[in-house]
Design a protein around this motif. Structure first.
Motif, short mmCIF file in Angstrom:
data_model
loop_
_atom_site.label_atom_id
_atom_site.label_comp_id
_atom_site.label_asym_id
_atom_site.label_seq_id
_atom_site.Cartn_x
_atom_site.Cartn_y
_atom_site.Cartn_z
N UNK A 1 0.84 -1.20 0.00
CA UNK A 1 0.00 0.00 0.00
C UNK A 1 0.87 1.25 0.00
N UNK A 2 0.46 2.33 -0.69
CA UNK A 2 1.23 3.57 -0.66
C UNK A 2 1.19 4.22 0.71
N UNK A 3 2.20 5.03 1.00
CA UNK A 3 2.27 5.72 2.29
C UNK A 3 2.96 7.06 2.10
N UNK A 4 2.71 7.98 3.01
CA UNK A 4 3.32 9.31 2.98
C UNK A 4 4.66 9.24 3.70
N UNK A 5 5.73 9.60 3.01
CA UNK A 5 7.07 9.54 3.59
C UNK A 5 7.24 10.60 4.66
N UNK A 6 8.01 10.27 5.69
CA UNK A 6 8.29 11.21 6.77
C UNK A 6 9.25 12.29 6.30
N UNK A 7 9.12 13.47 6.86
CA UNK A 7 9.98 14.59 6.49
C UNK A 7 11.36 14.49 7.12
N UNK A 8 12.26 15.41 6.79
CA UNK A 8 13.62 15.37 7.34
C UNK A 8 13.62 15.67 8.83
N UNK A 9 14.57 15.09 9.53
CA UNK A 9 14.68 15.29 10.98
C UNK A 9 15.84 16.19 11.37
N UNK B 1 11.31 18.75 -0.84
CA UNK B 1 9.85 18.84 -0.93
C UNK B 1 9.25 19.38 0.35
N UNK B 2 9.83 19.02 1.49
CA UNK B 2 9.32 19.54 2.77
C UNK B 2 9.49 21.05 2.83
N UNK B 3 10.59 21.58 2.32
CA UNK B 3 10.77 23.02 2.30
C UNK B 3 9.82 23.71 1.33
#
Length: 585
Positions: A50-58, A452-454
């Motif tokens: 299943x697709x999932x949303x990747x976590x952002x940078x830490x 992408x997070x920025x």
């Protein structure tokens, strides 16, 4: 179309891929979490994760150049780096000797031993860096063990089948000749011996680490190929083995007591105890004449040190350019990823990752392609800095175009070629192995996630299985037109976007138009997914006169005209003749 008319996935076997986002490469890489599209009953297709949303940078790291250093500044920095580097090498040796029996008491003892020759904070930074380096080497050993086991299994499987036997899609066949079979049998013994040595080191907790890097060490024996002289190599080797990094500490002045940077860019270093006589500032500190300025994230850095929050610094010397750099890094609080339904609210941009470009397509919420495909090229040849710049440039163009499309998420394949780089799996396909090994999957995912997070965009990772083959089968031809050329990679980007949106990849044909006996909508529940021919065009219900003329290619009428039906009791002028059944003329 306001809504896509879709049903199940394709009834086709996986085909040989043409790029690193290939379907056969990622088939065995990860366990399946749950089916996305149920496979047809006559096929053996692995379930789709299943697709999932990747976590952002830490974390964040920014770098700036230390300009205007005097000769005394460079000499002092070199002395501090060499002294701390010798302590770091000695501490790493002690950590490697302890192996898996190391505990917190030994860590405290190592730190106390280093404190007298440096300081408590320098000792803490050295021991933490040593522990991280040992743990990284341990993970690399485990990956090497898995690679050896996979190679041995592949060779044993091919040796067990007759020479010249063809393989299947899931299992390779035998070797081509007796000569190749013999050489592979000898290689099998070599791999087993190597596996035994690595397994013994793993059980004993023994790791192999080179401070400064193994590549730099091997360049000493190949100076001409590396383009270096002995003095240049020696300078780079010594600078690579220096230790000049200090961890931050929240609540202390400007977030770091060891390497302190003020808001106006003033840099000062707390000298180790044996080098305290070199201080030119109070409290055993050395103040550099250079002032630093971070062009990227400068405001964020200034806000952080203004609040006395922890910031880690690292000073290093680039001997090839003759420059000194200061890197600042800090952690970010974990940001909760947006829900998957929220990421799908405005459609999606599907991205197919290839060896030389990113193929992207914009899809609406129903999975319908919008506009034309986009291509963002990059060149992965040359030095590592050039390759990294090429990847960043391509990702920047992708993010800018995605924001213009109005989406809030980008779909990309969850690639991982860790299990597909061995030459035992792909045999003589040397170019394909080099292509996979040179493809920066980890760096690309890390870059895309952070950038992408920025930009305020989310990353949705999907299973890469069969996206290229099914996209090419169902979307390449329908989207190809007079003014639009579609490639296999463009079609794969549509398949990736549809999978991220929760739609099957299969594209259904358009329902027939309205007429007196046929209404739109009945084709949405036609045949089950396992029925062959369900995607074909439906034959006409009856043969009409105009259809017969078109099929027989005749221009004259097939029957005579009849009298008008509006005239009451009018007789037809046509005659009906019953011919004999035996008349075959």
């Amino acid at each position: 179309m306001s809504q896509s008319v879709v049903d199940g996935e394709a009834d086709a076997d996986p085909a040989t891929p043409a790029h690193p986002g290939a379907d056969d490469v990622g088939d065995e890489l990860r366990p399946a979490a749950g089916p996305d599209e149920p496979p047809p009953p006559m096929q053996s297709i692995r379930p789709i994760s299943a697709p999932f949303v990747a976590a952002g940078p830490s974390g964040v790291a920014v770098r700036a150049r230390l300009k205007g250093l005097t000769a005394d500044d460079e000499w002092v920095l070199g002395e501090v780096g060499a002294h701390l580097g010798s302590l770091a090498g000695r501490d790493l040796k002690a950590r490697c000797e302890a192996g898996t029996a190391h505990d917190a008491d030994q860590w405290a003892a190592r730190k106390r031993e280093l404190t007298g020759e440096s300081s408590a904070r320098w000792a803490g930074s050295i021991t933490k860096a040593t522990h991280d380096q040992w743990a990284l080497a341990r993970r690399c050993d485990l990956a090497h063990l898995n690679s050896l086991e996979a190679g041995i299994a592949a060779v044993e499987q091919r040796l067990s089948v007759p020479v010249g036997q063809k393989g299947t899609r899931r299992a390779p066949g035998g070797y081509r000749s007796r000569r190749e079979w013999f050489h592979k049998s000898r290689r099998l013994h070599t791999l087993k011996d190597r596996l035994a040595r690595e397994q013994a080191d793993w059980d004993a907790g023994k790791v192999h680490v080179v401070r400064g890097g193994k590549r730099l060490l091997n360049n000493r024996h190949h100076l001409e190929d590396a383009g270096l002289t002995e003095d240049q190599w020696r300078a780079g080797w010594e600078a690579g083995r220096w230790f000049f990094q200090a961890d931050g500490e929240s609540g202390k002045r400007y977030g770091n007591q060891t390497i302190r940077v003020t808001p106006d860019g003033e840099v000062s270093v707390r000298l180790p105890a044996p080098l305290a006589h070199l201080a030119n500032a109070p409290h055993g500190r050395y103040l550099l004449t250079s002032r630093i300025a971070f062009a990227h994230r400068g405001a964020e850095w200034a806000d952080r040190i203004g609040a006395d929050r922890a910031v880690a610094y690292r000073i290093h010397h680039d001997t090839g350019r003759g420059r000194w750099y200061l890197t600042a890094s800090w952690q970010r609080p974990a940001v909760q990823a947006i829900p998957l339904e929220t990421a799908r609210a405005r459609g999606m941009v599907g991205v197919d990752t290839n060896a030389d470009h990113l193929a992207a397509y914009h899809l609406d919420t129903h999975g319908n392609p919008i506009g034309d495909p986009q291509r963002f090229d990059y060149d992965l040849t040359g030095a590592s800095g050039h390759r990294d710049a090429q990847v960043r440039h391509a990702i920047t163009g992708l993010l800018h175009w995605a924001r213009r499309c109005g989406v809030i998420a980008i779909a990309i394949e969850d690639l991982d070629f860790a299990g597909a780089k061995t030459r035992e799996k792909h045999g003589r396909r040397k170019r394909f192995r080099q292509l996979i090994s040179g493809f920066p999957t980890g760096k690309l995912k890390a870059r895309l996630t952070s950038m992408a997070a920025e930009a305020g965009l989310a990353i949705v990772a999907v299973d890469p299985a069969y996206t290229s083959m099914w996209g090419d089968q169902h979307w390449r031809k329908p989207l190809t037109g007079k003014n639009r050329q579609m490639t296999r990679h463009d079609a794969a980007s549509v398949a990736i976007g549809r999978r991220a949106l929760g739609h099957p990849i299969r594209r259904r044909t358009t329902p027939p138009h309205h007429d007196q006996s046929d209404r739109r909508g009945h084709r949405t529940v036609q045949a089950d997914r396992g029925v062959r021919g369900r995607e074909g065009t439906r034959p006409p219900v009856t043969d009409r006169a105009h259809d017969a003329r078109r099929r027989t290619r005749t221009k004259r009428r097939t029957r005579g005209t009849s009298a008008s039906k509006t005239v009451r009791d009018a007789r037809s002028t046509g005659t009906w003749v019953q011919n004999s059944l035996l008349d075959t003329v």
